[in-house]
Scaffold this motif. Structure first.
Motif, PDB file in Angstrom:
ATOM      1  N   ASP A 165       0.825  -1.207   0.000  1.00  0.00           N
ATOM      2  CA  ASP A 165       0.000   0.000   0.000  1.00  0.00           C
ATOM      3  C   ASP A 165       0.865   1.266   0.000  1.00  0.00           C
ATOM      4  O   ASP A 165       2.046   1.209  -0.330  1.00  0.00           O
ATOM      5  N   ALA A 166       0.242   2.384   0.383  1.00  0.00           N
ATOM      6  CA  ALA A 166       0.871   3.680   0.148  1.00  0.00           C
ATOM      7  C   ALA A 166       1.885   4.134   1.202  1.00  0.00           C
ATOM      8  O   ALA A 166       2.453   5.200   1.056  1.00  0.00           O
ATOM      9  N   VAL A 167       2.088   3.362   2.258  1.00  0.00           N
ATOM     10  CA  VAL A 167       3.030   3.815   3.289  1.00  0.00           C
ATOM     11  C   VAL A 167       4.172   2.816   3.462  1.00  0.00           C
ATOM     12  O   VAL A 167       3.954   1.612   3.512  1.00  0.00           O
ATOM     13  N   VAL A 168       5.376   3.353   3.547  1.00  0.00           N
ATOM     14  CA  VAL A 168       6.567   2.538   3.748  1.00  0.00           C
ATOM     15  C   VAL A 168       7.140   2.888   5.123  1.00  0.00           C
ATOM     16  O   VAL A 168       7.233   4.061   5.478  1.00  0.00           O
ATOM     17  N   VAL A 169       7.479   1.862   5.892  1.00  0.00           N
ATOM     18  CA  VAL A 169       8.033   2.108   7.235  1.00  0.00           C
ATOM     19  C   VAL A 169       9.450   1.535   7.307  1.00  0.00           C
ATOM     20  O   VAL A 169       9.699   0.416   6.873  1.00  0.00           O
ATOM     21  N   ALA A 170      10.350   2.339   7.862  1.00  0.00           N
ATOM     22  CA  ALA A 170      11.736   1.883   8.000  1.00  0.00           C
ATOM     23  C   ALA A 170      12.310   2.404   9.305  1.00  0.00           C
ATOM     24  O   ALA A 170      11.824   3.396   9.854  1.00  0.00           O
ATOM     25  N   HIS A 171      13.330   1.713   9.806  1.00  0.00           N
ATOM     26  CA  HIS A 171      14.014   2.229  10.997  1.00  0.00           C
ATOM     27  C   HIS A 171      15.515   2.266  10.753  1.00  0.00           C
ATOM     28  O   HIS A 171      16.042   1.561   9.891  1.00  0.00           O
ATOM     29  N   GLY A 172      16.167   3.126  11.492  1.00  0.00           N
ATOM     30  CA  GLY A 172      17.602   3.303  11.337  1.00  0.00           C
ATOM     31  C   GLY A 172      18.055   4.411  12.273  1.00  0.00           C
ATOM     32  O   GLY A 172      17.352   4.716  13.249  1.00  0.00           O
ATOM     33  N   GLN A 173      19.182   5.013  11.953  1.00  0.00           N
ATOM     34  CA  GLN A 173      19.667   6.100  12.805  1.00  0.00           C
ATOM     35  C   GLN A 173      19.938   7.336  11.967  1.00  0.00           C
ATOM     36  O   GLN A 173      20.420   7.243  10.848  1.00  0.00           O
ATOM     37  N   ILE A 174      19.589   8.492  12.531  1.00  0.00           N
ATOM     38  CA  ILE A 174      19.966   9.754  11.902  1.00  0.00           C
ATOM     39  C   ILE A 174      21.040  10.354  12.803  1.00  0.00           C
ATOM     40  O   ILE A 174      20.751  10.799  13.923  1.00  0.00           O
TER      41      ILE A 174
ATOM     42  N   ALA B 156      -2.758   1.905   5.227  1.00  0.00           N
ATOM     43  CA  ALA B 156      -1.919   3.054   5.581  1.00  0.00           C
ATOM     44  C   ALA B 156      -2.033   3.350   7.080  1.00  0.00           C
ATOM     45  O   ALA B 156      -1.032   3.634   7.747  1.00  0.00           O
ATOM     46  N   GLY B 157      -3.263   3.268   7.594  1.00  0.00           N
ATOM     47  CA  GLY B 157      -3.480   3.474   9.037  1.00  0.00           C
ATOM     48  C   GLY B 157      -2.707   2.456   9.849  1.00  0.00           C
ATOM     49  O   GLY B 157      -2.034   2.795  10.828  1.00  0.00           O
ATOM     50  N   GLU B 158      -2.782   1.220   9.395  1.00  0.00           N
ATOM     51  CA  GLU B 158      -2.073   0.134  10.079  1.00  0.00           C
ATOM     52  C   GLU B 158      -0.558   0.376  10.056  1.00  0.00           C
ATOM     53  O   GLU B 158       0.140   0.104  11.039  1.00  0.00           O
ATOM     54  N   ALA B 159      -0.076   0.904   8.931  1.00  0.00           N
ATOM     55  CA  ALA B 159       1.361   1.190   8.804  1.00  0.00           C
ATOM     56  C   ALA B 159       1.790   2.246   9.818  1.00  0.00           C
ATOM     57  O   ALA B 159       2.843   2.126  10.445  1.00  0.00           O
ATOM     58  N   VAL B 160       0.966   3.278   9.978  1.00  0.00           N
ATOM     59  CA  VAL B 160       1.290   4.345  10.943  1.00  0.00           C
ATOM     60  C   VAL B 160       1.284   3.773  12.362  1.00  0.00           C
ATOM     61  O   VAL B 160       2.185   4.054  13.159  1.00  0.00           O
ATOM     62  N   VAL B 161       0.285   2.957  12.673  1.00  0.00           N
ATOM     63  CA  VAL B 161       0.208   2.344  14.006  1.00  0.00           C
ATOM     64  C   VAL B 161       1.432   1.445  14.234  1.00  0.00           C
ATOM     65  O   VAL B 161       2.054   1.489  15.303  1.00  0.00           O
ATOM     66  N   THR B 162       1.787   0.666  13.221  1.00  0.00           N
ATOM     67  CA  THR B 162       2.953  -0.226  13.333  1.00  0.00           C
ATOM     68  C   THR B 162       4.230   0.583  13.571  1.00  0.00           C
ATOM     69  O   THR B 162       5.068   0.208  14.401  1.00  0.00           O
ATOM     70  N   ALA B 163       4.373   1.685  12.834  1.00  0.00           N
ATOM     71  CA  ALA B 163       5.555   2.542  12.989  1.00  0.00           C
ATOM     72  C   ALA B 163       5.631   3.073  14.423  1.00  0.00           C
ATOM     73  O   ALA B 163       6.697   3.090  15.041  1.00  0.00           O
ATOM     74  N   ALA B 164       4.475   3.489  14.961  1.00  0.00           N
ATOM     75  CA  ALA B 164       4.440   4.028  16.336  1.00  0.00           C
ATOM     76  C   ALA B 164       4.819   2.945  17.343  1.00  0.00           C
ATOM     77  O   ALA B 164       5.605   3.192  18.271  1.00  0.00           O
TER      78      ALA B 164
END
Ligand SMILES: [Zn+2]
Length: 313
Positions: free
Chosen positions: A125-134, A157-165
């Protein structure tokens, strides 16, 4: 005699022409249109209409060298810019119910989804979630892909935002959301509207843990997305010239029968009116985020840094 020759010649060439037009021409067209000259080789700047070669544009982070217009970029590119050399890890998002209303307008919704998935390869879907360091600060970034059905926010997309959080809480990382969206996904009806409170709760989850929640508004952030998680960041950044608003300017003008001010719903206008904390050019995004994250995560830097060790005095 001449006539007979011509006729026989025509007879000989006719099948050849058919073969050329039916077999060879489509092959050539396919090669030319799909591979040799992809239509994204040259891009016209929407700001000043100058043409740019794609490599040149890419080298300048898709910002016009002539007028400074920030062109829209994809989610993957966004992640590369934000995380820089540090790199990032994309996470797999939970599967959600697909096309719950079996919706169809001019085309089937399921068909549009499949097409988006195949064309963009961003995931389902329309949201991509990634983690790393800035610059050493752990971050989870959820970036919207505008090319995927206008970055519209449905269940996935909602699920992606919740997962990211949830991931941000788990990793004690900052959550950075980067919307680029036309709003709610009409093909999912009320279920898409329900993502508005869901994403607000997701943001709250991060805030309650005392972790930074940063929103980077990009062009465009409108509708249900601007009316939910996009406006509740601890810090709200925006890219120059980004359109941010709920309803479109034309709709508002037609409703209130008044001319809207210049630059209405642009990032700079929102900054002037206190809706945005900082308008940041794309090239400075990572360093700005790094500075903000450093301050938020360590608001009391050790005095020893500037004053030297107490033994010395
Ligand atoms: Zn330009």
């Amino acid at each position: 005699m001449g006539e007979t020759l011509d006729e026989s010649a025509a007879g000989r060439y006719k099948p050849a022409m058919n073969w050329l037009s039916n077999f060879v021409l489509p092959k050539i067209r396919a090669v030319v249109t799909k591979k040799a000259v992809p239509d994204n080789l040259w891009t016209k700047c929407p700001g000043c209409e100058q043409m740019f070669f794609h490599r040149e544009l890419e080298a300048n982070l898709h910002v016009c060298r002539n007028c400074g217009h920030h062109l829209r970029i994809g989610a993957e590119q966004r992640l590369k810019i934000l995380f820089g050399d540090g790199g990032f890890t994309r996470i797999e998002l939970p599967k959600t119910i697909v096309d719950p209303l079996k919706f169809r307008d001019r085309r089937r919704y399921a068909e549009r989804l499949r097409e988006g998935q195949a064309a963009l390869g961003v995931g389902s879907d329309a949201v991509v979630v990634a983690h790393g360091q800035i610059d050493g600060s752990p971050c989870v970034v959820a970036a919207f892909e505008f090319q995927f059905m206008g970055g519209s926010m449905g269940i996935a997309a909602g699920e992606a935002v919740v997962t990211a959080a949830k991931l941000a809480v788990l990793q004690e990382a900052a959550l950075i959301l980067v919307p680029a969206s036309g709003g709610a996904r009409m093909q999912e009806g009320a279920l898409s509207l329900m993502q508005m409170p869901r994403t607000i709760l997701a943001a709250d989850m991060v805030k309650e843990k005392g972790l930074p929640y940063i929103v980077l508004l990009t062009d465009p952030t409108t509708g249900g997305v601007s009316a939910s998680f996009a406006m509740v960041g601890d810090i709200t950044l925006a890219e120059p010239g980004a359109v941010v608003g709920f309803a479109g300017a034309r709709v508002i003008e037609e409703t209130i029968h008044e001319k809207l001010p210049d630059g209405f719903q642009r990032a700079e206008y929102l900054f002037d009116h206190g809706m945005v904390d900082l308008v940041v050019p794309r090239a400075e995004l990572r360093t700005t985020l790094s500075r903000i994250l450093g301050l938020l995560r360590d608001p009391h830097p050790s005095p020893a840094v500037s004053l030297g060790s107490p033994e010395a005095s």
